[in-house]
Design a protein around this motif. Structure first.
Motif, PDB file in Angstrom:
ATOM      1  N   LEU A 145       5.452   4.961  -5.099  1.00  0.00           N
ATOM      2  CA  LEU A 145       6.677   5.153  -5.876  1.00  0.00           C
ATOM      3  C   LEU A 145       7.171   6.596  -5.748  1.00  0.00           C
TER       4      LEU A 145
ATOM      5  N   LEU B  43       8.096  -2.493  -3.876  1.00  0.00           N
ATOM      6  CA  LEU B  43       7.429  -2.395  -5.170  1.00  0.00           C
ATOM      7  C   LEU B  43       6.973  -3.749  -5.704  1.00  0.00           C
TER       8      LEU B  43
ATOM      9  N   ILE C 175       8.860   2.056 -13.676  1.00  0.00           N
ATOM     10  CA  ILE C 175       9.688   2.203 -12.475  1.00  0.00           C
ATOM     11  C   ILE C 175      11.104   2.610 -12.862  1.00  0.00           C
TER      12      ILE C 175
END
Length: 428
Positions: A219, A248, A262
């Motif tokens: 990420l 993801l 996220i």
């Protein structure tokens, strides 16, 4: 009070409400159950979980165990059904409470009921919303009035945006119960499950192994180091490569990252570098995930019926054409390349998933549920709501207001693989 934390697809420390429930207890036993029934073929020769996904899962469990050890705890992984293992542990160790997360799929809900019914008298169950983007009570509509078209859902959520926050990683966890000290912590090998190890596929576009540690690193790479998020909308329909999409989905499917964390990381990126169409589109895709999850919770078993949500009449075939499709032996080079990638790596781009799904349903006239089940077995990033919801969408029995999506393979190849590079990669 002694608490058993039942980990499922929430294999992380950060933003985990289930772990928060255990913080005030005297002792805490984190447990994960590996059910061998997941690896038994059904009448079609398809299992609920394939070797690629179990490999990623075991990597995630190893990472979680190491992280829990740093907090003064550890992960107990048992092979067997949760409805047998968890009640036995509670009775053996005098557990007062089992904490876990809510389920939105019928089979998982049924398992939760069976576990609850089998627990010793006096052992309570506490459930948290662990993997959702929004708290149900914060949505601008009730579950019964959930919009059945994604655009309407998105507009309402964006007009009345629910709060999004994430829990910090705990600094310390209570230790195991005294009676559990003789139990062996740690994670079994894939061979302990009667399965064969699989080598990592070097051609795969999935860039990270299982676990919260690797997911956080990816990420950070995607948002900050490479800043590949800046061109996500223009590249997301590509077929191959490291940065063409966010990748993801695997971390979300196993709960190595929460959707809330996220989004918060995405907002930080936007504050520093500015929002654009691509940063918005990642939010857009997370909304799709939430839309499918909420609708699965609402509709239950209808999600898995041939006629789907509308009693439709999609193709019902189940013959050698399906077997050729899943074995990458249709004779259509692009379709076979896609299925080779899926079978060899456990991953497939979103565009390729749509094309091969349309081909199975409309060109080969096969039952869409066979394709959904094959994806369930093969995909590392399998998510019950997204997988079955998207397949029903393609077949015209889900949430598509246009009644299904038919893709012309020749036109798709001309647009997305005109020089045959993708086919060449997955034909070797």
């Amino acid at each position: 009070m002694s608490v058993l934390v039942w980990f499922k697809n929430d294999l992380r420390l950060q933003d985990n409400p289930v772990l928060r429930e255990a913080l005030g207890s005297a002792t805490c036993l984190p447990v994960y159950c590996l059910d061998p029934a997941e690896f038994v073929p059904d009448r079609h020769g398809i299992t609920a979980c394939g070797e690629r996904r179990i490999t990623f899962l075991l990597e995630s469990l190893v990472d979680l165990h190491a992280s829990l050890q740093q907090l003064g705890s550890g992960l107990l992984v048992r092979i067997g059904s949760a409805e047998r293992i968890l009640p036995e542990l509670c009775a053996q160790l005098g557990i007062d409470r089992v904490v876990s997360h809510y389920e939105h799929a019928p089979d998982e809900q049924a398992l939760l009921r069976r576990v609850t019914a089998a627990l010793p008298e006096g052992t309570r169950v506490t459930l948290q919303q662990s993997n959702a983007l929004f708290a149900l009570e914060d949505l601008p509509f009730t579950a019964e009035k959930l919009p059945q078209v994604f655009t309407r859902f998105r507009h309402q959520v964006e007009k009345y945006p629910p709060a999004i926050d994430a829990l910090a990683t705990p600094d310390r966890l209570p230790g195991w119960p005294a009676g559990a000290l003789g139990l062996v912590a740690g994670v079994p090998c894939i061979t302990d499950l009667g399965l064969s190890p699989v080598a990592r596929e070097t051609r795969s576009s999935l860039p990270y192994p299982g676990g919260e540690t690797a997911a956080k690193q990816w990420l950070h790479d995607y948002l900050w180091r490479s800043q590949a998020i800046r061109h996500y909308k223009s590249t997301r329909n590509q077929l191959h490569g490291r940065y063409f999409s966010s990748k993801l989905s695997a971390a979300l499917a196993h709960g190595c990252l929460s959707p809330r964390s996220i989004v918060l990381a995405l907002r930080c990126h936007e504050e520093r570098f500015g929002a654009n169409e691509s940063t918005y589109w990642l939010w857009f895709e997370l909304l799709w995930r939430e839309f499918f999850r909420l609708n699965l919770r609402l509709h239950g078993k209808q999600f898995f019926r041939l006629g789907g949500l509308h009693a439709g009449n999609p193709p019902t075939g189940h013959d050698q054409r399906f077997n050729k499709w899943r074995k990458a032996a249709t004779g259509q080079p692009f379709i076979d390349a896609c299925m080779t990638e899926l079978n060899a790596s456990g991953f497939l781009s979103n565009r390729a998933r749509q094309i091969v799904a349309s081909y199975l349903v409309y060109d080969l006239q096969q039952d869409w549920r066979l394709g959904a089940a094959w994806f369930q077995q093969q995909l590392i990033d399998y998510d019950v709501a997204s997988n079955w919801g998207n397949w029903a969408y393609i077949a015209g029995v889900g949430h598509d207001p246009r009644g299904g999506r038919v893709f012309n393979v020749a036109k798709q190849v001309e647009q997305y693989d005109p020089e045959g590079r993708y086919v060449a990669i997955w034909s070797r």
